[in-house]
Design a protein around this motif. Structure first.
Motif, PDB file in Angstrom:
ATOM      1  N   TRP A 243       0.836  -1.209   0.000  1.00  0.00           N
ATOM      2  CA  TRP A 243       0.000   0.000   0.000  1.00  0.00           C
ATOM      3  C   TRP A 243       0.869   1.257   0.000  1.00  0.00           C
ATOM      4  CZ3 TRP A 243      -0.219   3.907   3.685  1.00  0.00           C
ATOM      5  CH2 TRP A 243      -1.245   4.842   3.517  1.00  0.00           C
ATOM      6  N   ALA A 244       1.856   1.273   0.895  1.00  0.00           N
ATOM      7  CA  ALA A 244       2.713   2.454   1.043  1.00  0.00           C
ATOM      8  C   ALA A 244       3.538   2.689  -0.216  1.00  0.00           C
ATOM      9  CB  ALA A 244       3.628   2.281   2.257  1.00  0.00           C
ATOM     10  N   LEU A 245       4.082   1.622  -0.775  1.00  0.00           N
ATOM     11  CA  LEU A 245       4.910   1.766  -1.967  1.00  0.00           C
ATOM     12  C   LEU A 245       4.066   2.205  -3.163  1.00  0.00           C
ATOM     13  CD1 LEU A 245       7.729   1.602  -3.096  1.00  0.00           C
ATOM     14  CD2 LEU A 245       7.506  -0.879  -3.249  1.00  0.00           C
ATOM     15  N   GLY A 246       2.855   1.684  -3.274  1.00  0.00           N
ATOM     16  CA  GLY A 246       1.960   2.109  -4.351  1.00  0.00           C
ATOM     17  C   GLY A 246       1.590   3.577  -4.232  1.00  0.00           C
ATOM     18  N   LEU A 247       1.342   4.014  -3.010  1.00  0.00           N
ATOM     19  CA  LEU A 247       1.015   5.420  -2.761  1.00  0.00           C
ATOM     20  C   LEU A 247       2.182   6.322  -3.159  1.00  0.00           C
ATOM     21  CD1 LEU A 247      -0.650   7.719  -1.424  1.00  0.00           C
ATOM     22  CD2 LEU A 247       0.193   6.918   0.792  1.00  0.00           C
ATOM     23  N   ALA A 248       3.382   5.950  -2.747  1.00  0.00           N
ATOM     24  CA  ALA A 248       4.559   6.761  -3.069  1.00  0.00           C
ATOM     25  C   ALA A 248       4.816   6.776  -4.575  1.00  0.00           C
ATOM     26  CB  ALA A 248       5.790   6.233  -2.334  1.00  0.00           C
ATOM     27  N   LEU A 249       4.715   5.613  -5.218  1.00  0.00           N
ATOM     28  CA  LEU A 249       4.964   5.556  -6.664  1.00  0.00           C
ATOM     29  C   LEU A 249       3.911   6.349  -7.435  1.00  0.00           C
ATOM     30  CD1 LEU A 249       6.154   1.873  -7.249  1.00  0.00           C
ATOM     31  CD2 LEU A 249       7.527   3.973  -7.360  1.00  0.00           C
ATOM     32  N   ALA A 250       2.671   6.335  -6.958  1.00  0.00           N
ATOM     33  CA  ALA A 250       1.621   7.116  -7.624  1.00  0.00           C
ATOM     34  C   ALA A 250       1.999   8.596  -7.628  1.00  0.00           C
ATOM     35  CB  ALA A 250       0.277   6.900  -6.927  1.00  0.00           C
ATOM     36  N   GLY A 251       2.486   9.078  -6.501  1.00  0.00           N
ATOM     37  CA  GLY A 251       2.902  10.479  -6.424  1.00  0.00           C
ATOM     38  C   GLY A 251       4.061  10.781  -7.351  1.00  0.00           C
ATOM     39  N   VAL A 252       5.033   9.887  -7.376  1.00  0.00           N
ATOM     40  CA  VAL A 252       6.205  10.098  -8.229  1.00  0.00           C
ATOM     41  C   VAL A 252       5.802  10.050  -9.707  1.00  0.00           C
ATOM     42  CG1 VAL A 252       8.430   9.125  -8.931  1.00  0.00           C
ATOM     43  CG2 VAL A 252       7.843   9.267  -6.506  1.00  0.00           C
ATOM     44  N   PHE A 253       4.947   9.104 -10.074  1.00  0.00           N
ATOM     45  CA  PHE A 253       4.492   9.007 -11.464  1.00  0.00           C
ATOM     46  C   PHE A 253       3.714  10.273 -11.870  1.00  0.00           C
ATOM     47  CE2 PHE A 253       4.293   4.025 -11.760  1.00  0.00           C
ATOM     48  CZ  PHE A 253       5.671   3.987 -11.781  1.00  0.00           C
ATOM     49  N   SER A 254       2.841  10.762 -10.969  1.00  0.00           N
ATOM     50  CA  SER A 254       2.056  11.959 -11.288  1.00  0.00           C
ATOM     51  C   SER A 254       2.960  13.163 -11.487  1.00  0.00           C
ATOM     52  CB  SER A 254       1.059  12.266 -10.162  1.00  0.00           C
ATOM     53  OG  SER A 254       0.077  11.263 -10.082  1.00  0.00           O
ATOM     54  N   VAL A 255       3.939  13.297 -10.620  1.00  0.00           N
ATOM     55  CA  VAL A 255       4.826  14.462 -10.707  1.00  0.00           C
ATOM     56  C   VAL A 255       5.715  14.356 -11.948  1.00  0.00           C
ATOM     57  CG1 VAL A 255       6.760  15.664  -9.607  1.00  0.00           C
ATOM     58  CG2 VAL A 255       4.770  15.001  -8.256  1.00  0.00           C
ATOM     59  N   HIS A 285      -4.403   5.630  -6.096  1.00  0.00           N
ATOM     60  CA  HIS A 285      -3.841   6.942  -5.770  1.00  0.00           C
ATOM     61  C   HIS A 285      -3.349   7.700  -6.998  1.00  0.00           C
ATOM     62  CE1 HIS A 285      -3.431   4.833  -1.763  1.00  0.00           C
ATOM     63  NE2 HIS A 285      -4.107   5.911  -1.450  1.00  0.00           N
ATOM     64  N   SER A 286      -3.776   7.268  -8.181  1.00  0.00           N
ATOM     65  CA  SER A 286      -3.397   7.941  -9.430  1.00  0.00           C
ATOM     66  C   SER A 286      -4.647   8.481 -10.110  1.00  0.00           C
ATOM     67  CB  SER A 286      -2.731   6.952 -10.407  1.00  0.00           C
ATOM     68  OG  SER A 286      -1.546   6.416  -9.873  1.00  0.00           O
ATOM     69  N   SER A 287      -4.652   9.770 -10.421  1.00  0.00           N
ATOM     70  CA  SER A 287      -5.787  10.281 -11.199  1.00  0.00           C
ATOM     71  C   SER A 287      -5.372  10.697 -12.604  1.00  0.00           C
ATOM     72  CB  SER A 287      -6.454  11.459 -10.482  1.00  0.00           C
ATOM     73  OG  SER A 287      -5.538  12.495 -10.227  1.00  0.00           O
ATOM     74  N   MET A 288      -4.084  10.873 -12.851  1.00  0.00           N
ATOM     75  CA  MET A 288      -3.634  11.302 -14.170  1.00  0.00           C
ATOM     76  C   MET A 288      -3.217  10.121 -15.042  1.00  0.00           C
ATOM     77  SD  MET A 288      -4.036  14.521 -13.814  1.00  0.00           S
ATOM     78  CE  MET A 288      -3.351  15.153 -15.357  1.00  0.00           C
ATOM     79  N   LEU A 289      -2.677   9.106 -14.404  1.00  0.00           N
ATOM     80  CA  LEU A 289      -2.072   7.987 -15.130  1.00  0.00           C
ATOM     81  C   LEU A 289      -3.111   6.898 -15.418  1.00  0.00           C
ATOM     82  CD1 LEU A 289       0.842   6.974 -15.939  1.00  0.00           C
ATOM     83  CD2 LEU A 289       0.851   5.762 -13.770  1.00  0.00           C
ATOM     84  N   ASP A 290      -3.211   6.469 -16.666  1.00  0.00           N
ATOM     85  CA  ASP A 290      -4.051   5.320 -16.985  1.00  0.00           C
ATOM     86  C   ASP A 290      -3.435   4.068 -16.372  1.00  0.00           C
ATOM     87  OD1 ASP A 290      -5.687   6.912 -18.453  1.00  0.00           O
ATOM     88  OD2 ASP A 290      -4.939   6.267 -20.411  1.00  0.00           O
ATOM     89  N   ARG A 291      -4.281   3.165 -15.909  1.00  0.00           N
ATOM     90  CA  ARG A 291      -3.801   1.951 -15.255  1.00  0.00           C
ATOM     91  C   ARG A 291      -2.857   1.173 -16.165  1.00  0.00           C
ATOM     92  NH1 ARG A 291      -7.301  -1.067 -10.829  1.00  0.00           N
ATOM     93  NH2 ARG A 291      -5.726  -2.522 -10.141  1.00  0.00           N
ATOM     94  N   LYS A 292      -3.170   1.159 -17.460  1.00  0.00           N
ATOM     95  CA  LYS A 292      -2.333   0.402 -18.408  1.00  0.00           C
ATOM     96  C   LYS A 292      -0.925   1.004 -18.557  1.00  0.00           C
ATOM     97  CE  LYS A 292      -3.714   2.896 -22.589  1.00  0.00           C
ATOM     98  NZ  LYS A 292      -2.671   3.922 -22.375  1.00  0.00           N
ATOM     99  N   ASP A 293      -0.793   2.283 -18.213  1.00  0.00           N
ATOM    100  CA  ASP A 293       0.512   2.935 -18.355  1.00  0.00           C
ATOM    101  C   ASP A 293       1.401   2.769 -17.121  1.00  0.00           C
ATOM    102  OD1 ASP A 293       0.106   3.908 -20.952  1.00  0.00           O
ATOM    103  OD2 ASP A 293      -0.971   5.659 -20.220  1.00  0.00           O
ATOM    104  N   ALA A 294       0.891   2.151 -16.056  1.00  0.00           N
ATOM    105  CA  ALA A 294       1.662   1.974 -14.821  1.00  0.00           C
ATOM    106  C   ALA A 294       2.262   0.571 -14.789  1.00  0.00           C
ATOM    107  CB  ALA A 294       0.769   2.188 -13.606  1.00  0.00           C
ATOM    108  N   VAL A 295       3.570   0.496 -14.845  1.00  0.00           N
ATOM    109  CA  VAL A 295       4.265  -0.788 -14.919  1.00  0.00           C
ATOM    110  C   VAL A 295       5.296  -0.876 -13.794  1.00  0.00           C
ATOM    111  CG1 VAL A 295       5.693  -2.302 -16.360  1.00  0.00           C
ATOM    112  CG2 VAL A 295       3.975  -0.812 -17.433  1.00  0.00           C
ATOM    113  N   VAL A 296       5.141  -1.871 -12.921  1.00  0.00           N
ATOM    114  CA  VAL A 296       6.104  -2.057 -11.835  1.00  0.00           C
ATOM    115  C   VAL A 296       6.845  -3.363 -12.081  1.00  0.00           C
ATOM    116  CG1 VAL A 296       6.431  -2.268  -9.347  1.00  0.00           C
ATOM    117  CG2 VAL A 296       4.627  -0.787 -10.244  1.00  0.00           C
TER     118      VAL A 296
END
Lengths: 322, 322
Positions: A243-255, A285-296
């Motif tokens: 949860w924490a890592l997803g939250l942090a990565l969402a912020g980094v991806f958005s920025v 925790h992502s509103s700008m990034l499409d789910r398909k564009d998020a790759v971990v």
């Protein structure tokens, strides 16, 4: 040939690395920082001299050394600024002494940044332009690869420090002095503290994790084994980590407007226990990034990422006229 | 000459800008998005045609148009992907239509990114290599300048979206659908909602802010005036705004290893009410960055930043062979 060095709180590892990314003569000795900075520095010099000699015996020449240290470093001065796990080295001109002893250029860099250089070269980041790297160990390190190269920001001695991004302002205390850093939620230390807290609150009064905790033998690996065996407390701690890592990565991806992350470090061995909650949290925790564009992605080089990265950085610097 | 366009939720502004960054013939008309995308597009075309004609009458030629829109955009397709304040434009090929009508290249970009290009060119960011930009308006926009150039990440249609970084996971709802985004804490809308919440909770039952809220005439500017006059509620809302912005910038600085931010947008007029809590929060949430390395600057171009940035981006693209 290049020598890669990974100086951690527990182990000092060195290797010879060729221009194609093959790793030879891996050596591993205790860091023994308790004996002081000078002793560690002498051991480091001796290990590197051994590698240089072994290269020579094989008819090869070492052109440069890449030295990775956990902490904030001054690359130009060749010294460690601040290392929480190697406090005796704070302010110590480690790379300068090594360069003086070897008479070969030594490049100093943060170990998580070298993880990024390594994975970018011959690992999970190969071929990707832009990504954020996260190393899950006792603490949490990070790095940024932009346009296929290590990002060093304003050369303030750190970059990519996602571990000390505050994700819950009223959250648990972090070793850095802040509260609610990613590292306080998503590290080997956080897993252990989760067990300690359960003991302290009286919710964990028996069983394997309790006994390991009581005997002082508890490790993040033991928490993972318990999670695999179905222990609800251990599973919950890995869900919290994800949860924490997803939250942090969402912020980094958005920025950053990017969508790739590479996760490595010892605790990433527990991948199956945290990747699903991580991805769910990242999406939530992502509103700008499409789910398909998020790759971990999972790091591919294991323990060798920083060693390979150190050698690669040394090679890149050696080939750049300064 | 270049035409800069700033298409906002309320106003459509255009200007002629020369190669030195001088702005001429500033025009401002209502966006009138309520009449539909087609009407707004026709008005946009007409305004730009007027600028092109005015340039011609002055013996100048317009080489390209830079078009800034609040929201996620597809630069290559020349269309708006998603704009919360201009919903009718979602999916509309605005830049393509404008280019077709004018027979001049049109470059589409997010307005906060253009704020960055403008301030980087002739404003507060001039001479800085790396900085993060924040526009405080009804919402919160952002941008990144790396190595003196606008960062566009993976070209996913957004970059620099610090406004939608989650800073308090259980925080107030944001218009984007998430909770606890920076924008939900530190925007004109958040200031207004702070007043609305005080009315709803019964803690604000009379006075200027109460009356403005009740009559529907409340604005962020009115909240600022009340703060200047010493109103504790208004002052508290700006302290909260500064706290949130400092927290978000601390995270961005830690991750990027940089230490400069430029803050603009209409709400930045309240600078004196939030800069101290912002700087205190930035220091309190940073463990890697020395306090002396953290610099938060006020934008210098006011309302014209995005217009100038639009023209500059058009000039840069026009001079780059594609």
């Amino acid at each position: 040939m290049f020598v890669g060095v990974d100086l951690g709180g527990t182990h000092l590892r060195t290797a010879l690395v060729d221009a194609a990314g093959s790793l030879r003569h891996l050596r591993k000795v205790p860091t023994d920082i308790a004996s002081g900075a000078k002793t560690t520095a002498l051991r480091l010099i001796s290990e590197c001299q051994t590698q240089v000699r072994m290269a020579r015996e094989a008819g090869e020449r070492v052109l440069a050394v890449g030295l990775g240290v956990a902490g904030k470093v001054d690359r130009n001065q060749g010294k460690v600024i601040f290392s929480p796990n190697l406090l005796a080295l704070n302010g110590y001109p480690l790379a300068r002494e090594l360069q003086h002893a070897l008479e070969i250029p030594v490049i100093l860099e943060n170990d998580a940044n070298l993880f990024g250089v390594g994975e970018n070269w011959v690992g999970a980041g190969r071929g990707l332009s832009n990504w954020v790297g996260v190393t899950l160990g006792t603490g949490v390190g990070g790095c940024l690869i932009f346009d296929g190269r290590l990002w060093t920001g304003d050369d303030l001695g750190f970059a990519g420090e996602i571990g000390h991004m505050v994700i819950t302002p009223d959250g648990p205390p972090c070793v850095c002095g802040l509260r609610g850093c990613l590292e306080a939620h998503a590290s080997g230390r956080a897993l252990m503290e989760g067990i300690a807290a359960a003991v302290a609150s009286g919710s964990l009064i028996s069983g394997r994790l309790h006994d390991l905790w009581q005997s002082g033998w508890l490790t993040p690996a033991a928490v993972y084994e318990s999670a695999l065996a179905g222990d609800p407390l251990a599973r919950g701690l890995f869900r919290q980590l994800g949860w924490a890592l997803g939250l942090a990565l969402a912020g980094v991806f958005s920025v950053l407007g990017i969508g790739h992350a590479v996760v490595g470090g010892g605790v990433s061995a527990a991948w199956d226990q945290f990747i699903e909650p991580l991805q769910a949290s990242l999406a939530a925790h992502s509103s700008m990034l499409d789910r398909k564009d998020a790759v971990v992605l999972r790091g591919q080089l294991g323990d060798h990422a920083a060693l390979l990265g150190a050698a690669r950085l040394a090679a890149l610097e050696a080939s750049t006229p300064s």
